[in-house]
Write a protein that holds these residues in place. Structure first.
Motif, mmCIF file in Angstrom:
data_model
loop_
_atom_site.group_PDB
_atom_site.id
_atom_site.type_symbol
_atom_site.label_atom_id
_atom_site.label_comp_id
_atom_site.label_asym_id
_atom_site.label_seq_id
_atom_site.Cartn_x
_atom_site.Cartn_y
_atom_site.Cartn_z
ATOM 1 N N SER A 194 -2.177 15.177 53.442
ATOM 2 C CA SER A 194 -2.032 16.628 53.429
ATOM 3 C C SER A 194 -2.739 17.227 52.225
ATOM 4 N N LYS A 197 -2.607 22.812 52.148
ATOM 5 C CA LYS A 197 -3.108 24.099 52.612
ATOM 6 C C LYS A 197 -2.787 24.282 54.091
ATOM 7 N N THR A 198 -2.734 25.518 54.494
ATOM 8 C CA THR A 198 -2.548 25.835 55.912
ATOM 9 C C THR A 198 -3.761 26.584 56.415
ATOM 10 N N ASN A 199 -4.477 25.979 57.338
ATOM 11 C CA ASN A 199 -5.620 26.591 58.003
ATOM 12 C C ASN A 199 -5.100 27.413 59.178
ATOM 13 N N PHE A 201 -5.786 27.059 62.066
ATOM 14 C CA PHE A 201 -5.570 26.134 63.179
ATOM 15 C C PHE A 201 -4.409 25.189 62.942
ATOM 16 N N GLY A 202 -3.768 25.268 61.768
ATOM 17 C CA GLY A 202 -2.614 24.420 61.508
ATOM 18 C C GLY A 202 -2.650 23.805 60.132
ATOM 19 N N PRO A 203 -1.622 23.004 59.800
ATOM 20 C CA PRO A 203 -1.592 22.321 58.501
ATOM 21 C C PRO A 203 -2.859 21.482 58.301
ATOM 22 N N GLN A 204 -3.476 21.617 57.120
ATOM 23 C CA GLN A 204 -4.766 20.972 56.877
ATOM 24 C C GLN A 204 -4.574 19.613 56.209
ATOM 25 N N TYR A 205 -5.329 18.631 56.699
ATOM 26 C CA TYR A 205 -5.282 17.273 56.169
ATOM 27 C C TYR A 205 -6.709 16.785 55.923
ATOM 28 N N PHE A 241 -4.561 14.902 65.335
ATOM 29 C CA PHE A 241 -5.314 15.906 64.586
ATOM 30 C C PHE A 241 -6.501 16.406 65.411
ATOM 31 N N GLU A 290 -12.118 17.019 57.031
ATOM 32 C CA GLU A 290 -11.109 18.045 57.265
ATOM 33 C C GLU A 290 -10.584 17.968 58.698
ATOM 34 N N TYR A 292 -6.871 19.201 61.347
ATOM 35 C CA TYR A 292 -5.695 20.059 61.459
ATOM 36 C C TYR A 292 -4.664 19.395 62.360
#
Length: 594
Positions: A194, A197-199, A201-205, A241, A290, A292
């Motif tokens: 993780s 951050k939150t993009n 399109f969803g939680p960013q990983y 993802f 990157e 999501y």
């Protein structure tokens, strides 16, 4: 003698693949509502004409070629530029324009939209050079986003995945296979971290790992499994993802295309495959790429299951579509090729027609099986399926994929031999069709992997009973006069149902899953053929006698009895057979170790 002199072979003319098909028109007439059939059939007739003219031309000659990879530019910079052929791009574009996969989500014909779209695919697949591989994963990804994607994904990504405009449309890959486990995703090494951050399109990983097979490497996005739990959690520690292949993912049409390495995805090499050579398949490394999160954390297997279920039916349809083309060529050849001193057409030779009839029998059984399952998928997606139909879809999805792949390849080989030496020439397309179709035995699970999947589903008594009860209901719905006429095949079918019913008790025998899958395939295909024969008999269809004969022959001559015997042998003396197998394969020393 000059080549222009002497005997000149007559080229075989191929008919419209829809109007000349021995199965599809009647099957659609039975399963579609009359108003839908009347609207859909003219489009299929039109598409059939396009397939043997414009669509085939797109994939001919030097317009299609294997993809090439440029890893470094002249200055030594890593660029990983993938170049695909013009024909590949055009075939993908024409498929999108035809509504694949858009038809499934427009749902103009509600649950029957699946049948309509897969009918179009079946007509095209023999001339499409595997463009339906990326489109199948695009379909699966669209369904995942439709079910569990967030609002932004549904508004910005989903419309592109199902668009009929190739300039706007996205395609999607599916990255699961890794080096440690192959089909066993519990061994996944790729990790997701993780970013906090939150993009939109969803939680960013960020993803780090190596994907050993990435079909559709030229896609815009991919869905991928990555580990978010400890390795000891196995598949329970995986999440799903959405991975952009280039960043930024969404941009203006006038913006320059970002570099291939813009999301830190690097192509190690292109796969050197025996078939599907036009399809770009690569080994990829993800180095802090990157991505999501889609759906719930550590629920990756559950969340990606719609992709697997959908792509398995695309795979089954690809198998029967390949067989369709090979059978069409062999049938057309029989109408023009003369034997016995140029006095008898092959179509007038009973021995030769017998060979074609055997291939035709397999084709009919596989088409009815596949479209029977496609119909169930349409019902489930539109929320009109009963609980029993939902459970039956769970059983039949792996069956349709595995059974069609196993049976279709043999049928293609038989069709090739029906042309003699002419069949062995690359120009007619048999070689590519057979090579490409062999992969259907592997993609989305080998037959053994799918047999184990069936065994897991059948461990739930309600799920197995839903299938068995349906098969029994089809048999019992047979009119009395027809039961008398088809007494012997009905007895064999009932024998198969009984044998299967007692095959999945706990603990399930080591050798049972694969023969059980084959018996299930024979039961299902026979039951769907029987449904059609009953319909033809009841409505007085002109082909009713042929449909009755097809059901009877498939049960009595197609391999059902042998499959029952295989299953019985698997249930008896398992330990001794396992030891004997080891000795046969690895020598007597292996037997002693067990």
């Amino acid at each position: 003698m000059r080549v222009e002199e002497g005997f000149q072979p007559i080229p075989y003319p191929e008919d419209n693949p829809y109007t000349s098909d021995p199965v599809l028109p009647a099957l659609l007439r039975r399963t579609l509502p009359p108003n839908a059939f009347n609207e859909i059939e003219p489009d299929l007739v039109r598409l059939g004409a396009d397939v043997i003219t414009t669509i085939r031309a797109m994939g001919s000659g030097n317009r299609v070629a294997p993809p090439s990879l440029i890893q470094y530019d002249q200055w030594g910079r890593r660029v990983d530029e993938l170049e695909t052929s013009e024909g590949w791009r055009d075939l993908k574009a024409v498929s999108q324009k035809e509504g694949l996969p858009g038809i499934f989500y427009e749902r103009k014909y509600q649950e029957h939209s699946r049948t309509y779209g897969f009918a179009k695919m079946m007509l095209m697949v023999g001339d499409s050079h595997e463009v339906f591989c990326p489109l199948s994963m695009t379909d699966g990804t669209a369904r995942v986003i439709e079910l569990i994607g967030n609002k932004e994904m549904k508004e910005k990504i989903l419309p592109r995945l199902i668009s009929r405009d190739p300039s706007f449309a996205f395609t999607s890959g599916q990255w699961m296979t890794e080096r440690p486990g192959g089909s066993d995703v519990s061994q996944t090494e790729t990790t997701a971290t993780s970013t906090g951050k939150t993009n939109p399109f969803g939680p960013q990983y960020t993803l780090n790992g190596f994907k050993w097979f990435s079909s559709a490497t030229d896609s815009h996005i991919s869905v991928a499994l990555a580990r978010t739990g400890p390795p000891t959690a196995g598949s329970r520690g995986l999440s799903l993802f959405l991975v952009p292949l280039r960043l930024p993912l969404l941009r203006s049409p006038t913006d320059p295309v970002p570099p291939s390495t813009s999301n830190n995805i690097f192509v190690h090499r292109m796969k050197n495959k025996i078939g599907t050579q036009i399809l770009p398949t690569a080994e990829l490394s993800l180095e802090s790429s990157e991505a999501y999160l889609i759906g719930t954390l550590n629920q990756g297997i559950k969340n990606i299951s719609p992709v697997l279920n959908i792509t398995r039916l695309w795979s089954a349809t690809a198998s029967i579509g390949g067989l369709r083309k090979c059978l069409a060529i062999a049938t057309a050849f029989a109408r023009v090729r003369k034997i016995n001193g140029q006095t008898v057409l092959l179509q007038d030779s009973p021995l030769h027609v017998s060979q074609l009839a055997s291939i035709n029998l397999t084709y009919r059984a596989l088409v009815h099986l596949t479209f029977g399952v496609v119909g169930l998928l349409g019902k489930v997606e539109c929320g009109v399926a009963s609980e029993g139909e939902e459970r039956r879809l769970r059983v039949l999805t792996p069956i349709a994929k595995a059974f069609a792949a196993e049976k279709a390849c043999h049928g293609m080989e038989e069709a090739m031999t029906a042309l003699g030496g002419a069949g062995y020439m690359e120009e007619n397309g048999f070689g590519r069709q057979i090579r490409d179709s062999l992969v259907e035995k592997i993609w989305e699970g080998t037959t053994t992997v799918l047999a184990l999947d069936l065994a897991r589903a059948a461990q739930d008594p309600k799920t197995l009973n839903a299938f068995v009860s349906w098969a029994k209901d089809v048999v019992s719905s047979c009119p009395q006069a027809l039961q008398i006429q088809m007494q012997q095949p009905l007895e064999v079918l009932n024998e198969a149902i009984v044998e299967l019913s007692g095959s999945f008790g706990r603990p399930i025998g080591t050798l049972i899953p694969r023969p059980a899958l084959m018996v299930t395939g024979y039961i299902a295909s026979s039951a769907f053929l029987l449904e059609h024969a009953i319909w033809a008999y009841t409505v007085g269809d002109a082909a009713r006698d042929t449909d009755i004969e097809v059901f009877s022959r498939w049960v009595l001559e197609g391999g059902t009895a042998a499959a029952i015997d295989d299953l019985r042998r698997a249930k008896e003396g398992t330990e001794g057979r396992v030891k004997a197998n080891l000795a046969m394969v690895f020598g007597e020393a292996a037997r002693a170790k067990l």
